[in-house]
Design a protein around this motif. Sequence first.
Motif, mmCIF file in Angstrom:
data_model
loop_
_atom_site.group_PDB
_atom_site.id
_atom_site.type_symbol
_atom_site.label_atom_id
_atom_site.label_comp_id
_atom_site.label_asym_id
_atom_site.label_seq_id
_atom_site.Cartn_x
_atom_site.Cartn_y
_atom_site.Cartn_z
ATOM 1 N N ALA A 190 0.817 -1.212 0.000
ATOM 2 C CA ALA A 190 0.000 0.000 0.000
ATOM 3 C C ALA A 190 0.853 1.266 0.000
ATOM 4 O O ALA A 190 0.329 2.380 0.124
ATOM 5 N N GLY A 191 2.179 1.087 -0.101
ATOM 6 C CA GLY A 191 3.074 2.243 -0.185
ATOM 7 C C GLY A 191 3.499 2.813 1.157
ATOM 8 O O GLY A 191 3.964 3.948 1.230
ATOM 9 N N ILE A 192 3.359 2.030 2.223
ATOM 10 C CA ILE A 192 3.718 2.502 3.566
ATOM 11 C C ILE A 192 5.093 1.952 3.942
ATOM 12 O O ILE A 192 5.387 0.768 3.714
ATOM 13 N N ASP A 193 5.924 2.807 4.528
ATOM 14 C CA ASP A 193 7.256 2.410 4.986
ATOM 15 C C ASP A 193 7.100 1.602 6.264
ATOM 16 O O ASP A 193 6.630 2.103 7.290
ATOM 17 N N VAL A 194 7.503 0.335 6.248
ATOM 18 C CA VAL A 194 7.277 -0.553 7.385
ATOM 19 C C VAL A 194 8.486 -1.459 7.570
ATOM 20 O O VAL A 194 9.124 -1.879 6.601
ATOM 21 N N GLN A 195 8.821 -1.740 8.845
ATOM 22 C CA GLN A 195 9.949 -2.594 9.185
ATOM 23 C C GLN A 195 9.493 -3.700 10.133
ATOM 24 O O GLN A 195 8.669 -3.461 11.022
ATOM 25 N N PRO A 196 10.015 -4.923 9.967
ATOM 26 C CA PRO A 196 9.646 -6.002 10.888
ATOM 27 C C PRO A 196 10.301 -5.820 12.252
ATOM 28 O O PRO A 196 11.400 -5.282 12.358
#
Length: 339
Positions: free
Chosen positions: A256-262
């Motif tokens: 969805a174009g969101i910057d995300v990190q595990p």
Amino acid sequence: MSTAVIKTDGLTKRFPRVTALDQLTVEVQPGVVGLVGSNGAGKSTLIKILLGLAPATSGRGEVLGLDIATRGSEIRERVGYMPENDCLPPDVSATEFVVHMARMAGLPATAARERTADTLRHVGLHEERYRPMGGYSTGMKQRVKLAQALVHDPKLVLLDEPTNGLDPAGRDEMLALIRRVHTDFGISVLVTTHLLGELERTCDHLVVIDGGKLLRSSSTASFTEATAVLAVEVTDHPQDHALEPGTALRERLAAAGIDVQPEGSHLVLVRLADESTYDTIRDTVADLGLGLVRLEQRRHRVAELFTSPADGTRAPDSRADDTRATEQSKGGTDDVAAS
């Protein structure tokens, strides 16, 4: 603005092979203030100079408006000091010791006894006040040291590692006592500790020194202000699923174009772009059939000041506090590198 309880201007202390304080200029306002620094940063040297027990090489300073170079005895009359080391005579009772310290501060005999009884009650030692201190636990000894620092009703107390050697429950009790010193009695507090989480919970203001120089001085709230990162924690899938819930959420949000990190099997860190990010997270979690356990903004930590960007090493933070405190309570005396 309130009058500063401590003020230094270009304060410098040089020893033959090291500079302990280097042009330190800082003002400490009334309240509960944390003094942070690594071993050798100059914290203990600064306290000795503020008490008039050691001369500065250059620069000047004031404590409660009194010049540290010329009015040391007057400063010590108005300031309480709790040392880090165990310095209590084992064959003396808490009452005898605190009365003696009150008399040393100039209180008459009757007033010294009355103040001692009140102060020991305040720190939670009323029932044990006549026992020899050699049989006291570490927590009780710390309370005696706090009591002797308070007995002469000072305007300011300097507390050096007041939670040293205490277990987590004992540390929480000591921190609550320290807060009450200011809230109940209006006494300002300067406290040093190597457990950074304690400072975040206890102090109104933090002064950070490194290599004898001022690194930062500002309110605790500004140190721990919210970041632009959201912590999103979810439950397991209601049914068997090929992907871990955190992985499935991360992939869907990234699409969805969101910057995300595990950050684990159930936790992801999301960069907050705008308010719509919350809606996207909510809808995505619902679409995946997951339960939302936590959605909150992360806050900066004091420990981040001691993170080395060059090598990626991190200073200890509050998540390791309990481990270090347990090690200390078992007899360890070494300080943590970033205290």
